[in-house]
Write an enzyme that holds these catalytic residues in place. Structure first.
Site, PDB file in Angstrom:
ATOM      1  N   GLU A   1      11.963   1.503  -4.359  1.00  0.00           N
ATOM      2  CA  GLU A   1      11.886   2.838  -3.696  1.00  0.00           C
ATOM      3  C   GLU A   1      12.552   3.110  -2.686  1.00  0.00           C
ATOM      4  O   GLU A   1      13.359   4.210  -2.605  1.00  0.00           O
ATOM      5  CB  GLU A   1      10.358   2.968  -3.378  1.00  0.00           C
ATOM      6  CG  GLU A   1       9.615   3.154  -4.835  1.00  0.00           C
ATOM      7  CD  GLU A   1       8.157   2.884  -4.784  1.00  0.00           C
ATOM      8  OE1 GLU A   1       7.587   2.646  -3.585  1.00  0.00           O
ATOM      9  OE2 GLU A   1       7.395   2.559  -5.893  1.00  0.00           O
TER      10      GLU A   1
ATOM     11  N   GLY B   1      -0.050  -0.186  -7.128  1.00  0.00           N
ATOM     12  CA  GLY B   1      -1.381   0.524  -7.251  1.00  0.00           C
ATOM     13  C   GLY B   1      -2.680  -0.340  -7.314  1.00  0.00           C
ATOM     14  O   GLY B   1      -3.538   0.172  -6.764  1.00  0.00           O
TER      15      GLY B   1
ATOM     16  N   TRP C   1       0.745  -1.165  -0.079  1.00  0.00           N
ATOM     17  CA  TRP C   1       0.094   0.136  -0.146  1.00  0.00           C
ATOM     18  C   TRP C   1       0.850   1.254  -0.023  1.00  0.00           C
ATOM     19  O   TRP C   1       0.437   2.447  -0.072  1.00  0.00           O
ATOM     20  CB  TRP C   1      -0.799  -0.010   1.430  1.00  0.00           C
ATOM     21  CG  TRP C   1      -1.905  -1.020   1.197  1.00  0.00           C
ATOM     22  CD1 TRP C   1      -2.182  -1.924   0.253  1.00  0.00           C
ATOM     23  CD2 TRP C   1      -2.954  -1.367   2.058  1.00  0.00           C
ATOM     24  NE1 TRP C   1      -3.273  -2.677   0.265  1.00  0.00           N
ATOM     25  CE2 TRP C   1      -3.829  -2.287   1.458  1.00  0.00           C
ATOM     26  CE3 TRP C   1      -3.312  -0.762   3.388  1.00  0.00           C
ATOM     27  CZ2 TRP C   1      -4.863  -2.838   2.254  1.00  0.00           C
ATOM     28  CZ3 TRP C   1      -4.340  -1.354   4.178  1.00  0.00           C
ATOM     29  CH2 TRP C   1      -5.266  -2.289   3.491  1.00  0.00           C
TER      30      TRP C   1
ATOM     31  N   HIS D   1      12.794  -2.763  -1.026  1.00  0.00           N
ATOM     32  CA  HIS D   1      12.184  -2.181  -2.410  1.00  0.00           C
ATOM     33  C   HIS D   1      12.877  -1.337  -2.878  1.00  0.00           C
ATOM     34  O   HIS D   1      13.575  -0.508  -2.530  1.00  0.00           O
ATOM     35  CB  HIS D   1      10.678  -1.557  -1.600  1.00  0.00           C
ATOM     36  CG  HIS D   1       9.882  -1.301  -2.877  1.00  0.00           C
ATOM     37  ND1 HIS D   1       9.895  -0.307  -3.621  1.00  0.00           N
ATOM     38  CD2 HIS D   1       8.595  -2.282  -3.254  1.00  0.00           C
ATOM     39  CE1 HIS D   1       8.955  -0.200  -4.347  1.00  0.00           C
ATOM     40  NE2 HIS D   1       8.172  -1.188  -4.241  1.00  0.00           N
TER      41      HIS D   1
ATOM     42  N   SER E   1       3.491  -3.263 -12.016  1.00  0.00           N
ATOM     43  CA  SER E   1       2.203  -2.839 -12.923  1.00  0.00           C
ATOM     44  C   SER E   1       1.378  -4.158 -13.151  1.00  0.00           C
ATOM     45  O   SER E   1       0.773  -4.130 -14.166  1.00  0.00           O
ATOM     46  CB  SER E   1       2.614  -1.936 -14.302  1.00  0.00           C
ATOM     47  OG  SER E   1       3.215  -0.835 -13.890  1.00  0.00           O
TER      48      SER E   1
HETATM   49  C1  PEP Z   1       5.701  -2.104  -6.220  1.00  0.00           C
HETATM   50  O1  PEP Z   1       5.762  -1.122  -5.749  1.00  0.00           O
HETATM   51  O2  PEP Z   1       6.114  -3.139  -5.440  1.00  0.00           O
HETATM   52  C2  PEP Z   1       4.856  -2.124  -7.377  1.00  0.00           C
HETATM   53  C3  PEP Z   1       4.924  -3.556  -8.010  1.00  0.00           C
HETATM   54  O3  PEP Z   1       4.099  -1.212  -7.581  1.00  0.00           O
HETATM   55  P1  PEP Z   1       3.031  -1.157  -8.953  1.00  0.00           P
HETATM   56  O4  PEP Z   1       2.247  -2.337  -9.084  1.00  0.00           O
HETATM   57  O5  PEP Z   1       2.230  -0.103  -8.718  1.00  0.00           O
HETATM   58  O6  PEP Z   1       3.865  -1.054 -10.204  1.00  0.00           O
END
Ligand code: PEP
Length: 252
Positions: A98, A236, A10, A96, A214
């Protein structure tokens, strides 16, 4: 053990009220639609305890989005493995992209975080994945290999069976671009071969490797049908029960 897993990250989204609502809706869905997949949700750390108390832990595992690299002490803002354990959290995302990008987390820091999690028997969802320029330079295999080995080689061998790996190409995260099922399968099989060469066939065959980047209700089924893809880590599309429930249902 090699489980099917669908995990929702999340990130830094949702008010407390929205998060409780989503957790409740998801709990309701999973209770009425038993899945072969383990369903995991990772809310922001300040909601962990409330969400943990809201969902039925037989249906949904509540995970942290990160953990501190140190055991305890003067690390303002960090949350330790011991603290997670003390409120009953037994799963955490680590490494992760990020956090690698914005908090400059190195493989060495991620290795320390894994150690902290193992010390408290918390299952890590350990994220790896190459950046766009690395894929374009055809370096994606060597990048994921070094991420896997740098973080896992320092660990005690007996802890390695607890690791869940999430392959998340950075160019596919939050961009709407997904690796094709063939691209994802190719690198998942490669990651498994890296595990086999370094740690043996049993570990390679027993490790769940999730795809992230995604994933949505439209592409999940084809991705999850690949032989080396054991589920997904979803950003997302995990924020709406209508979408996330379709992704859970895509696990066969
Ligand atoms: C994530 O951040 O782990 C991820 C896969 O994000 P998204 O599904 O939005 O690409």
């Amino acid at each position: 053990m090699r489980n099917k897993i669908v995990a929702g990250n999340w990130k830094m989204n949702l008010s407390f009220e929205q998060a409780l609502q989503l957790a409740n809706d998801l709990n309701e869905y999973v209770a009425h639609h038993p899945s072969t997949a383990q369903v995991v949700i990772a809310p922001t750390s300040i909601y962990l305890q409330a969400i943990q108390e809201t969902v039925d832990n037989d249906y949904i595992t509540v995970a942290a989005q990160d953990v501190a690299a140190a055991e305890k002490g003067a690390y303002t803002g960090d949350v330790s493995a011991e603290q997670l354990d003390s409120i009953g959290i037994n799963c955490a995302i680590v490494g992760h992209s990020e956090r690698r990008a914005y908090q400059h987390e190195s493989d060495a820091i991620i290795a320390q975080k894994l150690e902290q999690l193992f010390a408290k028997e918390i299952t890590p969802i350990f994220c790896i994945g190459e950046k766009l320029e690395e894929r374009e330079a055809d370096k994606h295999f060597e990048v994921v290999k070094s991420q896997v080995l740098n973080a896992l080689q320092p660990q005690k061998v007996e802890n390695l069976t607890k690791v869940v790996i999430a392959y998340e190409p950075v160019w596919a995260i939050g961009t709407g671009k997904t690796a094709s099922p063939e691209q994802a399968q190719e690198i998942h099989a490669y990651i498994r071969s890296v595990l086999k060469d370094a740690f043996g066939e049993d570990l390679a065959n027993g490790t769940s490797i999730l795809y992230g980047g995604s994933v949505n209700a439209g592409n999940a089924e084809e991705l999850f049908a690949q032989p080396d893809i054991d589920g997904g880590l979803v950003g997302g599309a995990s924020l709406k029960v209508e979408d996330f429930s379709k992704i859970i249902a895509a696990i066969k």
